[in-house]
Design a protein around this motif. Sequence first.
Motif, PDB file in Angstrom:
ATOM      1  N   LEU A 158       0.817  -1.216   0.000  1.00 33.80           N
ATOM      2  CA  LEU A 158       0.000   0.000   0.000  1.00 33.80           C
ATOM      3  C   LEU A 158       0.849   1.264   0.000  1.00 33.80           C
ATOM      4  O   LEU A 158       0.453   2.273  -0.575  1.00 33.80           O
ATOM      5  CB  LEU A 158      -0.964  -0.023   1.190  1.00 33.80           C
ATOM      6  CG  LEU A 158      -1.977  -1.175   1.140  1.00 33.80           C
ATOM      7  CD1 LEU A 158      -2.777  -1.251   2.433  1.00 33.80           C
ATOM      8  CD2 LEU A 158      -2.886  -1.083  -0.069  1.00 33.80           C
ATOM      9  N   PRO A 165       2.907   1.143  -4.157  1.00 37.58           N
ATOM     10  CA  PRO A 165       2.137   0.328  -5.111  1.00 37.58           C
ATOM     11  C   PRO A 165       2.839   0.081  -6.442  1.00 37.58           C
ATOM     12  O   PRO A 165       2.728  -1.017  -7.002  1.00 37.58           O
ATOM     13  CB  PRO A 165       0.834   1.103  -5.293  1.00 37.58           C
ATOM     14  CG  PRO A 165       1.124   2.491  -4.851  1.00 37.58           C
ATOM     15  CD  PRO A 165       2.201   2.377  -3.804  1.00 37.58           C
ATOM     16  N   GLN A 204      -4.395  -5.613  -3.586  1.00 33.36           N
ATOM     17  CA  GLN A 204      -4.958  -5.055  -4.815  1.00 33.36           C
ATOM     18  C   GLN A 204      -6.346  -4.462  -4.571  1.00 33.36           C
ATOM     19  O   GLN A 204      -6.619  -3.328  -4.965  1.00 33.36           O
ATOM     20  CB  GLN A 204      -5.051  -6.133  -5.897  1.00 33.36           C
ATOM     21  CG  GLN A 204      -3.704  -6.553  -6.439  1.00 33.36           C
ATOM     22  CD  GLN A 204      -2.979  -5.400  -7.109  1.00 33.36           C
ATOM     23  OE1 GLN A 204      -2.067  -4.814  -6.534  1.00 33.36           O
ATOM     24  NE2 GLN A 204      -3.376  -5.072  -8.304  1.00 33.36           N
ATOM     25  N   ARG A 216      -6.243  -1.247  -2.503  1.00 30.83           N
ATOM     26  CA  ARG A 216      -5.797  -0.089  -3.294  1.00 30.83           C
ATOM     27  C   ARG A 216      -6.908   0.437  -4.178  1.00 30.83           C
ATOM     28  O   ARG A 216      -7.013   1.638  -4.405  1.00 30.83           O
ATOM     29  CB  ARG A 216      -4.595  -0.479  -4.172  1.00 30.83           C
ATOM     30  CG  ARG A 216      -3.302  -0.504  -3.420  1.00 30.83           C
ATOM     31  CD  ARG A 216      -2.095  -0.704  -4.304  1.00 30.83           C
ATOM     32  NE  ARG A 216      -2.117   0.099  -5.505  1.00 30.83           N
ATOM     33  CZ  ARG A 216      -1.929  -0.383  -6.737  1.00 30.83           C
ATOM     34  NH1 ARG A 216      -1.704  -1.670  -6.924  1.00 30.83           N
ATOM     35  NH2 ARG A 216      -1.943   0.409  -7.769  1.00 30.83           N
TER      36      ARG A 216
END
Length: 192
Positions: free
Chosen positions: A96, A99, A158, A161
């Motif tokens: 995080l 990324p 994923q 995010r």
Amino acid sequence: MTESDTGLRERLVDVGVELLAAEGLSALTLREIARRAGVSHGAPRRYFPTHLELLSAIARRGFGDLAERVERMPGPGAGARARVAGLARTYLDFALDRPGMYELMFRHDLLESGHLGLREASLPLFGLLAGLVGQVRPEADARLVAGALWANLHGIAQLWRWRSLQLAVEKEDFGPLLDAVLAAHLGAEDGR
């Protein structure tokens, strides 16, 4: 390779790391890295004959950075389950916080990891996870459980995010979700 050659090689990787953080994977071209490093567009080819080799050097830097974070985790005295939890949180925090680097590091399809040293950079982390899982669940195939846990962590990274999980679970902290994932793969923390 002379000291100045090593310095330029490292500077190209540094610039690549910075570019990746600022603009993402699609911005990582040899030409743009050379421009930002203040060298001719052909200069990177002296150290990285292919784009793949430069991307791999940048990804290796990311694995080194993640390994440093993992080394700061509590040691064996914390217990295997606590260390798995710490490793999982460290992995998610890295994903995080960085990324672009995270995306590059795990694109083994893109980087041909067996050819340019990425297996050697990435597999020790998985080996650590599998070893700890084996201590927590000695009856299980530790590599398979660790692989399933890793895939679950990657999915969390994923989807978090993309803000999909926050919407679905109605939480702004991934901690409770991580606890649920660890319980699913390792069993309940208190053994019940």
